[in-house]
Enzyme design. Structure first.
Site, mmCIF file in Angstrom:
data_model
loop_
_atom_site.group_PDB
_atom_site.id
_atom_site.type_symbol
_atom_site.label_atom_id
_atom_site.label_comp_id
_atom_site.label_asym_id
_atom_site.label_seq_id
_atom_site.Cartn_x
_atom_site.Cartn_y
_atom_site.Cartn_z
ATOM 1 N N HIS A 81 6.580 6.177 -26.848
ATOM 2 C CA HIS A 81 6.053 5.061 -27.632
ATOM 3 C C HIS A 81 4.614 4.803 -27.218
ATOM 4 O O HIS A 81 4.274 4.965 -26.051
ATOM 5 C CB HIS A 81 6.893 3.801 -27.399
ATOM 6 N N ASP B 108 14.645 4.158 -32.061
ATOM 7 C CA ASP B 108 15.159 5.093 -33.058
ATOM 8 C C ASP B 108 16.171 6.073 -32.499
ATOM 9 O O ASP B 108 16.836 6.786 -33.245
ATOM 10 C CB ASP B 108 13.998 5.865 -33.698
HETATM 11 N N1 CMC Z 1 8.533 14.645 -26.835
HETATM 12 C C1 CMC Z 1 7.782 15.417 -26.016
HETATM 13 N N2 CMC Z 1 6.557 15.087 -25.590
HETATM 14 C C2 CMC Z 1 6.049 13.921 -25.991
HETATM 15 C C3 CMC Z 1 6.778 13.049 -26.849
HETATM 16 C C4 CMC Z 1 8.062 13.446 -27.260
HETATM 17 N N3 CMC Z 1 8.789 12.674 -28.055
HETATM 18 N N4 CMC Z 1 6.029 11.954 -27.103
HETATM 19 C C5 CMC Z 1 4.866 12.117 -26.449
HETATM 20 N N5 CMC Z 1 4.876 13.299 -25.773
HETATM 21 C C6 CMC Z 1 3.810 13.803 -24.907
HETATM 22 C C7 CMC Z 1 2.646 14.314 -25.731
HETATM 23 O O1 CMC Z 1 2.738 15.694 -25.994
HETATM 24 C C8 CMC Z 1 1.472 13.986 -24.829
HETATM 25 O O2 CMC Z 1 1.384 15.000 -23.845
HETATM 26 P P1 CMC Z 1 -0.076 15.422 -23.232
HETATM 27 O O3 CMC Z 1 -0.630 14.202 -22.574
HETATM 28 O O4 CMC Z 1 0.259 16.525 -22.254
HETATM 29 O O5 CMC Z 1 -0.901 15.891 -24.395
HETATM 30 C C9 CMC Z 1 1.874 12.686 -24.136
HETATM 31 O O6 CMC Z 1 3.315 12.688 -24.161
HETATM 32 C C10 CMC Z 1 1.360 11.427 -24.839
HETATM 33 O O7 CMC Z 1 1.751 11.479 -26.218
HETATM 34 P P2 CMC Z 1 0.825 11.023 -27.441
HETATM 35 O O8 CMC Z 1 1.297 11.686 -28.683
HETATM 36 O O9 CMC Z 1 -0.606 11.208 -27.077
HETATM 37 O O10 CMC Z 1 1.156 9.471 -27.474
HETATM 38 P P3 CMC Z 1 0.982 8.503 -28.709
HETATM 39 O O11 CMC Z 1 0.945 7.150 -28.143
HETATM 40 O O12 CMC Z 1 -0.155 8.936 -29.564
HETATM 41 O O13 CMC Z 1 2.324 8.744 -29.568
HETATM 42 C C11 CMC Z 1 4.535 8.546 -30.411
HETATM 43 C C12 CMC Z 1 3.442 7.924 -29.520
HETATM 44 C C13 CMC Z 1 5.661 7.529 -30.599
HETATM 45 C C14 CMC Z 1 3.953 8.875 -31.804
HETATM 46 C C15 CMC Z 1 5.063 9.835 -29.720
HETATM 47 O O14 CMC Z 1 5.661 9.501 -28.462
HETATM 48 C C16 CMC Z 1 6.078 10.593 -30.598
HETATM 49 O O15 CMC Z 1 5.657 11.393 -31.435
HETATM 50 N N6 CMC Z 1 7.415 10.360 -30.379
HETATM 51 C C17 CMC Z 1 8.428 10.944 -31.223
HETATM 52 C C18 CMC Z 1 8.512 10.161 -32.535
HETATM 53 C C19 CMC Z 1 9.188 8.818 -32.358
HETATM 54 O O16 CMC Z 1 10.249 8.720 -31.742
HETATM 55 N N7 CMC Z 1 8.576 7.780 -32.957
HETATM 56 C C20 CMC Z 1 9.170 6.440 -32.986
HETATM 57 C C21 CMC Z 1 8.371 5.415 -32.263
HETATM 58 S S1 CMC Z 1 9.289 3.881 -32.062
HETATM 59 C C22 CMC Z 1 9.499 3.242 -33.662
HETATM 60 C C23 CMC Z 1 8.238 2.832 -34.309
HETATM 61 O O17 CMC Z 1 7.398 2.189 -33.689
HETATM 62 O O18 CMC Z 1 8.105 3.114 -35.497
#
Ligand code: CMC
Length: 436
Positions: free
Chosen positions: A313, A371
């Protein structure tokens, strides 16, 4: 943590750029980090800030929802989410989000009556549905039909009139379950079921989804309570992507139905509301516990775009407090429905256990989010995966509307207009097509 507002303003921030120093005021919230007010930055320095994804930018001042992502805390108007999920109901929570305080008996009665008596939609609106293919995604239908409400309720589209704002907000909260249920019925090829005024908000929704004219349908009170709790958990989440979309769309003065339709469009994506659908599909794809290590390995592989859906998140760097309540609700629903061995639940629990003890997930602070367990619960209740995000949209409409009203009433509100770092060509002469 104190929620009484004892944060003191910090001293102004000093920025030195191009050899000159400037002071910028800071604003303290009642809790949480203070912010540096850079609204005069461009006027004073001729420079912008650059913050893709808005990870360091507060776009507004708000009194509605507070998140402490490090501690895993979520408060609606100061009340912890787990207390509301266990002791309140969705409509009371909606009243709280909209008005700032929990309602008295009479206030609740008036609100409940008003919402209940706005659940029907204009009969002409039904015709919209037949324009969609039967296999249309419910979110596609919701974007279209909710946007179309602005073509029906002209007496509540003047955003400058407080009474019209009140009517529009109640219409949106009242009609979303009807529209979501119709989207579901349309996809099954079943007739629409009209709302029933003697049912509460959530039971009414379940009735509109699962009743058929050929048989009597009795709403299971335990399932209705679980669904109501799911709605509470999804009702608001401060300035997330879809809420910011609603605020940005509204900042131009657009009507609330069109703005909520924009919020629905944003919510649809798999990184946001679409993650509940994606998480369930992922659990189904994994299938059995023995295949989990392969998927965990893929999630950690930088060259593989696969991510564990339902994990991570932007704000929570701790267990999502909604996920805890969701996990309990999931077990409750499966028990009530007599589902003893759900292979997906086995996969989910083992995946959670492995991920929480894996160095990659620990180091990156990736915990299950709301989720992760919501899909299993909604599937058990009887919803197809394509409906999951539509249910999220139904609940989040309350938050969107509360944030929209707060924004319109904020005297500092201006049209949202981010700037950019331009990296394209400098000015050049047009070249005639024959000479290119
Ligand atoms: N599985 C594996 N690696 C992950 C995941 C994951 N679900 N989420 C983040 N990472 C890694 C990512 O690769 C990155 O690694 P590095 O620093 O080595 O490049 C690091 O963790 C930080 O991730 P980010 O994408 O830069 O973080 P963000 O804040 O931009 O993204 C997120 C947050 C929720 C979009 C992301 O965690 C994600 O894609 N999760 C899966 C989708 C999900 O479950 N979304 C629902 C969120 S809760 C409901 C809502 O608010 O709508």
């Amino acid at each position: 943590m104190s929620t009484t507002g004892d944060n003191q303003p910090t001293s102004p921030a000093t920025l030195t750029t191009n050899g000159k120093s400037y002071k910028f005021p800071t604003i303290a919230g009642t809790v949480g980090p203070s912010v540096i007010d850079v609204s005069k930055l461009y006027a004073e320095t001729g420079q912008f800030t650059y913050d893709p994804g808005f990870t360091s930018t507060a776009s507004c001042q708000s009194k509605i929802t507070y998140i402490d992502g490090d501690e895993g805390i979520l408060l609606y108007r100061g009340y912890p989410i787990d207390q509301l999920a266990k002791r309140s109901n969705f409509l009371e929570t909606a009243y709280l989000l909209l008005n700032g305080e929990l309602p008295s008996d009479t206030q609740f009665e008036e609100f409940n009556h008003a919402i209940t008596h706005h659940t029907m939609v204009h009969e002409q609106l039904l015709k919209f549905f037949s324009g969609f293919r039967r296999d249309a995604h419910p979110m596609a239908i919701m974007c279209g039909v909710v946007g179309a409400l602005s073509a029906f309720y002209h007496d509540s589209t003047d955003v400058n009139d407080p009474h019209q704002r009140l009517v529009a907000s109640r219409r949106l909260i009242a009609k979303m379950p009807t529209i979501a249920a119709m989207a579901y019925k349309y996809s099954c090829g079943q007739p629409f079921v009209y709302p029933l005024n003697d049912l509460d908000y959530t039971s009414n929704f379940l009735h509109m989804c699962f009743a058929v004219p050929a048989a009597e349908y009795k709403v299971n009170p335990i399932i209705s309570r679980a669904m109501d709790r799911i709605f509470i958990l999804h009702a608001d989440h401060e300035q997330n992507a879809s809420t910011s979309t609603v605020r940005l769309a509204s900042s131009s003065g657009a009507n609330p139905f069109a703005c909520v339709a924009a919020g629905i469009a944003c919510l649809w994506g798999p990184a946001h509301g679409g993650a509940n659908e994606a998480a369930l599909m992922m659990l189904a794809e994994i299938g059995t516990v023995d295949r989990i290590p392969e998927y965990v390995r893929r999630a950690k592989d930088k060259d593989d775009p696969f991510r564990l859906m339902g994990f991570g998140h932007r704000v929570y760097k701790n267990y999502d407090p909604r996920a805890k309540v969701m996990q309990e609700t999931c077990h409750e629903v499966l028990k009530e429905l007599g589902i003893k061995d759900d292979p997906m639940l086995d996969v989910a629990m083992e995946l959670e256990r492995i991920a929480l003890s894996d160095e990659y997930f620990i180091e990156k602070k990736l915990y299950p989010n709301i989720d992760f367990y919501s899909g299993i619960t909604l599937k058990a209740i009887g919803f197809p995966t394509t409906m999951f995000t539509a249910l999220f949209a139904l609940a989040r409409t309350t938050g969107w509307v509360a944030q929209w009203i707060e924004m319109i009433e904020d005297p500092s509100q201006r049209i949202g207009r981010p700037r950019q770092v331009y990296r394209g060509h400098t000015e050049r002469e047009y070249v005639d097509i024959a000479k290119r």
